[in-house]
Motif scaffolding. Sequence first.
Motif, PDB file in Angstrom:
ATOM      1  N   LEU A  24      32.294  25.401  41.257  1.00 27.19           N
ATOM      2  CA  LEU A  24      32.114  26.118  39.996  1.00 27.19           C
ATOM      3  C   LEU A  24      31.806  27.592  40.236  1.00 27.19           C
ATOM      4  N   GLU A  25      31.019  27.860  41.266  1.00 31.61           N
ATOM      5  CA  GLU A  25      30.722  29.254  41.600  1.00 31.61           C
ATOM      6  C   GLU A  25      32.004  30.017  41.929  1.00 31.61           C
ATOM      7  N   THR A  26      32.880  29.395  42.686  1.00 34.35           N
ATOM      8  CA  THR A  26      34.146  30.030  43.031  1.00 34.35           C
ATOM      9  C   THR A  26      34.995  30.277  41.791  1.00 34.35           C
ATOM     10  N   LEU A  27      34.969  29.331  40.859  1.00 35.67           N
ATOM     11  CA  LEU A  27      35.736  29.479  39.619  1.00 35.67           C
ATOM     12  C   LEU A  27      35.221  30.681  38.815  1.00 35.67           C
ATOM     13  N   ASN A  32      34.996  36.811  37.541  1.00 34.41           N
ATOM     14  CA  ASN A  32      34.347  38.087  37.849  1.00 34.41           C
ATOM     15  C   ASN A  32      35.319  39.102  38.445  1.00 34.41           C
ATOM     16  N   ILE A  33      36.280  38.626  39.215  1.00 30.68           N
ATOM     17  CA  ILE A  33      37.270  39.543  39.794  1.00 30.68           C
ATOM     18  C   ILE A  33      38.055  40.241  38.690  1.00 30.68           C
ATOM     19  N   VAL A  34      38.507  39.462  37.705  1.00 32.50           N
ATOM     20  CA  VAL A  34      39.275  40.035  36.596  1.00 32.50           C
ATOM     21  C   VAL A  34      38.411  40.990  35.772  1.00 32.50           C
ATOM     22  N   VAL A  35      37.189  40.562  35.468  1.00 28.51           N
ATOM     23  CA  VAL A  35      36.299  41.401  34.664  1.00 28.51           C
ATOM     24  C   VAL A  35      35.918  42.671  35.422  1.00 28.51           C
ATOM     25  N   PHE A  36      35.688  42.544  36.723  1.00 30.45           N
ATOM     26  CA  PHE A  36      35.344  43.723  37.531  1.00 30.45           C
ATOM     27  C   PHE A  36      36.481  44.740  37.521  1.00 30.45           C
ATOM     28  N   ALA A  37      37.707  44.268  37.659  1.00 32.49           N
ATOM     29  CA  ALA A  37      38.853  45.187  37.610  1.00 32.49           C
ATOM     30  C   ALA A  37      38.929  45.883  36.254  1.00 32.49           C
ATOM     31  N   SER A  38      38.620  45.161  35.186  1.00 35.41           N
ATOM     32  CA  SER A  38      38.624  45.755  33.856  1.00 35.41           C
ATOM     33  C   SER A  38      37.520  46.797  33.711  1.00 35.41           C
ATOM     34  N   LYS A  55      29.291  57.191  36.185  1.00 28.81           N
ATOM     35  CA  LYS A  55      29.153  57.012  37.632  1.00 28.81           C
ATOM     36  C   LYS A  55      28.032  56.029  37.952  1.00 28.81           C
ATOM     37  N   TYR A  56      26.941  56.113  37.189  1.00 27.76           N
ATOM     38  CA  TYR A  56      25.831  55.187  37.403  1.00 27.76           C
ATOM     39  C   TYR A  56      26.276  53.750  37.146  1.00 27.76           C
ATOM     40  N   LEU A  57      26.935  53.540  36.019  1.00 28.91           N
ATOM     41  CA  LEU A  57      27.379  52.185  35.687  1.00 28.91           C
ATOM     42  C   LEU A  57      28.413  51.676  36.676  1.00 28.91           C
ATOM     43  N   LEU A  58      29.291  52.543  37.130  1.00 31.98           N
ATOM     44  CA  LEU A  58      30.299  52.141  38.104  1.00 31.98           C
ATOM     45  C   LEU A  58      29.639  51.738  39.420  1.00 31.98           C
ATOM     46  N   ALA A  59      28.625  52.495  39.846  1.00 40.31           N
ATOM     47  CA  ALA A  59      27.918  52.167  41.084  1.00 40.31           C
ATOM     48  C   ALA A  59      27.197  50.829  40.960  1.00 40.31           C
ATOM     49  N   VAL A  60      26.533  50.590  39.826  1.00 37.06           N
ATOM     50  CA  VAL A  60      25.843  49.320  39.612  1.00 37.06           C
ATOM     51  C   VAL A  60      26.841  48.168  39.564  1.00 37.06           C
ATOM     52  N   THR A  61      27.970  48.389  38.913  1.00 42.80           N
ATOM     53  CA  THR A  61      29.003  47.362  38.835  1.00 42.80           C
ATOM     54  C   THR A  61      29.513  46.977  40.216  1.00 42.80           C
ATOM     55  N   ILE A  62      29.792  47.976  41.035  1.00 39.62           N
ATOM     56  CA  ILE A  62      30.272  47.711  42.393  1.00 39.62           C
ATOM     57  C   ILE A  62      29.210  46.974  43.200  1.00 39.62           C
ATOM     58  N   PHE A  63      27.964  47.363  43.033  1.00 41.69           N
ATOM     59  CA  PHE A  63      26.859  46.714  43.768  1.00 41.69           C
ATOM     60  C   PHE A  63      26.733  45.243  43.380  1.00 41.69           C
ATOM     61  N   LEU A  64      26.742  44.961  42.066  1.00 37.36           N
ATOM     62  CA  LEU A  64      26.638  43.578  41.608  1.00 37.36           C
ATOM     63  C   LEU A  64      27.817  42.730  42.096  1.00 37.36           C
ATOM     64  N   PHE A  65      29.012  43.291  42.008  1.00 36.94           N
ATOM     65  CA  PHE A  65      30.200  42.553  42.433  1.00 36.94           C
ATOM     66  C   PHE A  65      30.176  42.321  43.944  1.00 36.94           C
ATOM     67  N   LEU A  67      27.474  41.940  45.806  1.00 40.64           N
ATOM     68  CA  LEU A  67      26.523  40.840  46.044  1.00 40.64           C
ATOM     69  C   LEU A  67      27.153  39.492  45.716  1.00 40.64           C
ATOM     70  N   ALA A  68      27.878  39.440  44.595  1.00 42.14           N
ATOM     71  CA  ALA A  68      28.529  38.187  44.201  1.00 42.14           C
ATOM     72  C   ALA A  68      29.590  37.767  45.213  1.00 42.14           C
ATOM     73  N   THR A  69      30.304  38.746  45.765  1.00 42.48           N
ATOM     74  CA  THR A  69      31.351  38.447  46.748  1.00 42.48           C
ATOM     75  C   THR A  69      30.749  37.905  48.042  1.00 42.48           C
ATOM     76  N   ILE A  70      29.693  38.549  48.518  1.00 46.23           N
ATOM     77  CA  ILE A  70      29.040  38.073  49.744  1.00 46.23           C
ATOM     78  C   ILE A  70      28.471  36.675  49.529  1.00 46.23           C
ATOM     79  N   HIS A  71      27.904  36.443  48.343  1.00 46.35           N
ATOM     80  CA  HIS A  71      27.295  35.141  48.065  1.00 46.35           C
ATOM     81  C   HIS A  71      28.345  34.024  48.073  1.00 46.35           C
ATOM     82  N   VAL A  72      29.478  34.242  47.432  1.00 48.66           N
ATOM     83  CA  VAL A  72      30.495  33.198  47.390  1.00 48.66           C
ATOM     84  C   VAL A  72      31.096  32.983  48.779  1.00 48.66           C
TER      85      VAL A  72
END
Length: 348
Positions: A24-27, A32-38, A55-65, A67-72
Amino acid sequence: MSDSDSLPVAIRGLDQMNLVVMWLETLIYGINIVVFASVVYVLAFQRRRRGSTYKYLLAVTIFLFLLATIHVALSLRQLIEAFIGPPVLQPHGPIYYFLDQTRELSFVPQMLYATNVITQDLVVIWRLYVVWNSWKLAILPLAVEAGHALAVYFVVIRYYLGAPLDSVVVLRWGVAAWALDLIVNVVGTLAIASRLWWVGRKTASIKADKQNAYLGVAFIILESGAMFSTATFILVILFVNPPTIQAASAGINVVMQLATLSPLLIIVRVGLNITHGNSSSHPTPSNPEQGYTQGSKSNNASAPVRVLVSHAEQVDFPGERGKGTYEMDTIDSYNQRKKGPIADSDSV
């Protein structure tokens, strides 16, 4: 009696549970990949002028994504080690593999989850500060979040040092961590949404159609925030019930991805004007050069209220005009005029 009947009830099927949860996490990570690209499109390519807020929001978005990528990726590694590595050759090997919280491959994902959730909470507090335009209002949420960060890191470290999952100390600190997390998310989300609704209600009186321009944005924030808060609440219920405490531990994998998805959905839905129902998240002034104004009168209480203001770096909701300003700047304009909470309707 089957071999599995010799296991404690709380850990039976733990291997299958982790297999399903990580699937489910992978799903959700795929979503998240699609939403991150958007989000990258909205923040980096949709505007000709990009301020520091983008720029702040973009940096936070990249950071969150990230973390999610490393976790999966670590979750996949855990599945490989549990079901293909040496544990599979031992009786109930995969179950005891996932039961062991002292492994680095278990500790690092939990730290990633804690950091991800804390970052998501800080984004909520930042939005609260921006929408209400009051740093004093952000002090209490920041104090609560500091307590949440202390509690969640304490629990993760105690697990890594060998504390059992059902330890009384760990149980208390774990419940406290999730409770503080819920307080920040629920209260912060409601405060932001209510502010948007109130300002939209105030500005509706100066529009021809009398519609609340920010009702759609308020619904978006409530819906996206409720997704993560509901998942966290379910984890708390599972965690305080001894037979399902392992399910709570495994469910962190899914909530990790939801903690990333929740703030990204707000940016995408507002940035692409995907609003709730027929509500519009963006006002449409009859005169784009002047914005919405109310006729000037002799008293100061009836002074014009401008929608287009100079503080274009205050709020993280891109508007429709291609000038790099935010439609949510109405709130900042209102805050600057009132210097605090919204005044009575007759003062507009």
